[in-house]
Design an enzyme around this catalytic site. Structure first.
Site, mmCIF file in Angstrom:
data_model
loop_
_atom_site.group_PDB
_atom_site.id
_atom_site.type_symbol
_atom_site.label_atom_id
_atom_site.label_comp_id
_atom_site.label_asym_id
_atom_site.label_seq_id
_atom_site.Cartn_x
_atom_site.Cartn_y
_atom_site.Cartn_z
ATOM 1 N N PRO A 41 8.042 28.300 10.688
ATOM 2 C CA PRO A 41 9.158 29.196 10.999
ATOM 3 C C PRO A 41 10.478 28.433 10.973
ATOM 4 C CG PRO A 41 8.007 28.589 13.008
ATOM 5 C CD PRO A 41 7.231 27.985 11.869
ATOM 6 N N ASP A 42 11.571 29.163 10.801
ATOM 7 C CA ASP A 42 12.905 28.552 10.735
ATOM 8 C C ASP A 42 13.470 28.395 12.146
ATOM 9 O OD1 ASP A 42 15.248 27.505 9.677
ATOM 10 O OD2 ASP A 42 16.148 29.473 9.367
ATOM 11 N N ILE A 43 12.813 27.567 12.944
ATOM 12 C CA ILE A 43 13.224 27.352 14.346
ATOM 13 C C ILE A 43 13.228 25.855 14.653
ATOM 14 C CG2 ILE A 43 12.475 29.606 15.210
ATOM 15 C CD1 ILE A 43 9.869 28.163 16.162
ATOM 16 N N GLU A 44 13.663 25.067 13.690
ATOM 17 C CA GLU A 44 13.673 23.609 13.785
ATOM 18 C C GLU A 44 12.269 23.018 13.878
ATOM 19 O OE1 GLU A 44 16.491 22.333 16.790
ATOM 20 O OE2 GLU A 44 18.161 22.900 15.522
ATOM 21 N N SER A 74 17.630 25.906 5.349
ATOM 22 C CA SER A 74 16.570 25.608 6.305
ATOM 23 C C SER A 74 15.480 26.678 6.250
ATOM 24 C CB SER A 74 17.134 25.497 7.726
ATOM 25 O OG SER A 74 17.693 26.728 8.135
#
Length: 109
Positions: A62-65, A52
């Site tokens: 960003p990798d925050i969904e 992800s």
């Protein structure tokens, strides 16, 4: 082995199981797009990692969904279409448990 002969899950899964059950190291490299999958395919790596973090980063997010499951599945499909190596898919984005459950169900399909 040709791309066409190893593109289906029942061809990749036994190979991954063999690597995991064996003794020694598994050489795994990350791919986050069809292009990176094409670059990885002819190498001596045993498997591909799709995360992800790199999927999000490749999309400038960003990798925050911030990258939804549909987009992640699209990326996974791009990699699967051009590779024969087993894939280890990082489905946990550190978000809500409900999202992870949905992702697993989507991957099973």
């Amino acid at each position: 082995m040709t791309l066409e002969s190893n593109i289906l899950p029942w061809k990749r899964l036994p190979l991954l199981k063999k690597y995991i059950d064996g003794s020694g190291f598994i050489r795994v490299i990350e791919a986050h797009s069809g292009l990176s999958g094409l670059i990885v395919e002819p190498t001596k790596f045993d498997a591909i990692w799709e995360s992800s973090l790199t999927d999000s980063t490749a999309k400038g997010k960003p990798d925050i969904e911030a990258v939804d499951v549909s987009s992640r599945m699209s990326t996974l499909s791009e990699v699967l279409e051009v590779t024969t190596k087993p894939i280890i898919y990082d489905a946990d984005t550190g978000g809500q448990v409900e999202h992870f459950k949905f992702t697993v169900k989507t991957l099973e399909r």
